[in-house]
Design a protein around this motif. Structure first.
Motif, PDB file in Angstrom:
ATOM      1  N   ALA A  21       1.236  -4.093  -6.530  1.00 18.67           N
ATOM      2  CA  ALA A  21       1.486  -3.144  -5.440  1.00 18.67           C
ATOM      3  C   ALA A  21       1.543  -3.917  -4.124  1.00 18.67           C
ATOM      4  N   ALA A  23       2.379  -3.593   0.021  1.00 17.06           N
ATOM      5  CA  ALA A  23       2.510  -2.655   1.135  1.00 17.06           C
ATOM      6  C   ALA A  23       3.042  -3.366   2.370  1.00 17.06           C
ATOM      7  N   ILE A  34       6.472   5.562  -1.497  1.00 14.85           N
ATOM      8  CA  ILE A  34       6.138   4.726  -2.657  1.00 14.85           C
ATOM      9  C   ILE A  34       7.397   4.593  -3.488  1.00 14.85           C
ATOM     10  N   VAL A  67       5.235   1.201   0.173  1.00 13.71           N
ATOM     11  CA  VAL A  67       4.536   0.542  -0.942  1.00 13.71           C
ATOM     12  C   VAL A  67       5.516   0.398  -2.093  1.00 13.71           C
ATOM     13  N   ILE A  85      -2.981   0.930  -4.686  1.00 14.40           N
ATOM     14  CA  ILE A  85      -2.119   1.273  -3.550  1.00 14.40           C
ATOM     15  C   ILE A  85      -2.933   1.272  -2.261  1.00 14.40           C
ATOM     16  N   VAL A  89      -2.445  -1.181   1.152  1.00 14.19           N
ATOM     17  CA  VAL A  89      -2.271  -0.681   2.521  1.00 14.19           C
ATOM     18  C   VAL A  89      -3.359  -1.239   3.439  1.00 14.19           C
TER      19      VAL A  89
END
Length: 512
Positions: A21, A23, A34, A67, A85, A89
């Motif tokens: 993941a 970001a 996303i 993301v 996620i 971030v």
């Protein structure tokens, strides 16, 4: 420009793959997106992640947040990836030290208040992460017992997203309510064995010695079996006790069964156990319930939950013909492939099929049949649901007659499941040693080529006679030889004799 990252694991069936993941916080109007083939539940994680991060005192960026979940070609589903996620971030925004979660796995669902909720599939995800060299993972507190079953990887259980931030040296302001703490702590501990539950024992079954012997042969060789008899003769009792005489599962098999149960959310009930699983779907079960189904990526059905164990189909002719026909491929290949719009899921399904049936719809069409109220047409319709291809895949067919007496002075002491299991385990060990180079574990897995090569000419001549008389198909001939090898293993012989072949043919064709 700073790109934050987090790591998770996705599952398509039981096939796991690593998800990165990433970001990126960029100038623009406030928006959180996303990308990377997320499903609906994963798309909704935008609101969960945003609220959970705010609950830790983090000020959400008033700009564009993107993301990406890679690999972008693989479908992602479920709420398991909420935590990774959020980590990506927070990393991109500088709320946690850089590279804090490099090669660190994060799994879990986030609540709006920042609490981390347990998820399904933790065990197969951690097993995959360990194979990929990951040595540390943050998991939900509710999954802590399951996570500790995987050695070689440090698991850190967390109740709240704030705990995770503080654990890597960041700062967070959060509050765990008493209700949330209680709900997270109130989880069922996973036991290392299913022996704590009351064990069923063959000694509890009155009479039916012939059927018990047939079940012993089935357990020793991994053979499928059909029991036919009137109501109340003990067919269900006998079938439910088959796992108690089967050999204990090996370590690899235990992990496979546990991974399936983890994916289904049942692992806390069973734990890591060496007892083969037992599944008994109702005869009204749909095809999807039996083989697996659902939208998006299909979930396991009864045949997968019975992997390495027993699938018991009571009142087998009452199952829908379509549901019965779907068993044909898994019985041959040991796997089931379920194709849906978002991908094809493959699940293991190597099980022992045990069927039970009445002689007719009313159940009293045995002996003289004087109590039977069924017409010939009703009987034919009843048995026609068990098609020839299905019956041809059943190794053993046995009649279960009524028990004439509860107590008998001449009755021998009944064998316990432990005593029968000892005999079965010895026979299975003999077969496993014989097939060490082939990779098979029991006679039911032996190929026809190997059987025709290793079985004596005298024994095969009896099979040829049965083929000429149309008593056996070519598939049935191979299965009769497999039964003969199992009978030889139980009697301590190195190869089957002509008598073993004759007995194998009789066990296959007794009801025909």
């Amino acid at each position: 420009m700073r790109i934050g990252s987090g790591m998770s694991v996705g599952l398509v069936g039981l096939r796991a793959f690593t998800i990165q993941a990433q970001a990126f916080i960029s100038p623009g109007l406030p928006y959180f997106s996303i990308i990377g083939l997320p499903d609906t539940s994963l798309t909704e994680s935008r609101e969960r992640v945003k609220s959970a991060c705010s609950a830790t005192g983090f000020r959400w960026p008033e700009t564009r947040v993107t993301v990406n979940l890679s690999p972008a070609s693989m479908p992602k589903h479920g709420s398991t990836h909420d935590l990774s996620i959020a980590v990506a971030v927070l990393d991109a925004a500088g709320a946690i030290p850089p590279q804090s979660f490099e090669q660190v796995l994060t799994l879990g669902e986030l609540n709006l208040d920042g609490t981390v909720l347990p998820v399904a599939g933790i065990l197969p995800a951690l097993l995959h992460a360990r194979e990929q060299g990951v040595r540390r993972a943050f998991v939900p507190y509710g999954n802590r017992e399951e996570a500790q079953l995987v050695p070689g990887i440090e698991t850190v259980p967390v109740r709240h997203l704030g705990e995770l931030i503080e654990h890597v040296g960041g700062r967070a302001k959060y509050h765990l309510s008493e209700q949330s703490t209680q709900s997270l702590a109130d989880t069922t501990q996973i036991t290392s064995s299913a022996s704590s539950s009351k064990q069923l024992d063959m000694a509890q079954v009155v009479g039916q010695e012939a059927t018990k012997w047939a079940l012993t042969v089935a357990a020793a060789g991994g053979h499928h079996m059909l029991m036919t008899g009137p109501p109340g003769t003990g067919k269900t009792m006998l079938a439910s006790r088959l796992p108690s005489i089967m050999p204990p599962l090996m370590e690899k098999e235990q992990l496979e069964v546990a991974s399936i149960r983890s994916l289904c959310g049942d692992l806390q009930q069973y734990g890591i156990s060496d007892v083969p699983p037992f599944e008994a779907p109702h005869h009204t079960a749909s095809t999807a319930a039996l083989v697996g189904g659902g939208s998006g990526v299909a979930m396991p059905g009864s045949i997968t939950r019975a992997h390495c164990g027993v699938l018991f189909m009571d009142e087998a002719p009452e199952f829908s013909p379509r549901a019965l026909q779907t068993l044909r491929e898994p019985l041959e290949t040991g796997r089931v492939f379920l194709s849906r719009s978002k991908g094809t899921a493959s699940y293991p399904a190597r099980f022992q099929l045990i069927m039970a049936a009445n002689p007719c719809p009313c159940g009293f069409g045995y002996g003289t049949g004087e109590r039977c109220t069924c017409s010939p047409r009703e009987r034919s319709r009843y048995w026609s649901r068990l098609s020839g291809p299905i019956l041809d895949r059943i190794d053993i067919q046995v009649s279960v007659p009524p028990v004439s007496s509860l107590l008998s002075s001449s009755e021998k002491p009944r064998q316990t499941s432990a005593q029968i299991r000892s005999t079965v385990t010895q026979a299975r060990s003999t077969a496993r040693a014989r097939f060490a180079k082939e990779g098979w574990t029991c006679n039911a897995q032996a190929s026809g080529e190997w059987l025709r090569k290793e079985t004596s000419i005298q024994a095969i001549s009896l099979v040829n006679k049965a083929l000429e008389a149309k008593r056996l198909s070519l598939r049935g001939a191979d299965r009769a030889m497999r039964l003969a090898w199992t009978l030889a293993d139980l009697d301590g012989r190195t190869s089957p004799t002509a008598e073993d072949i004759s007995a194998g043919i009789v066990m296959r064709t007794r009801l025909q």
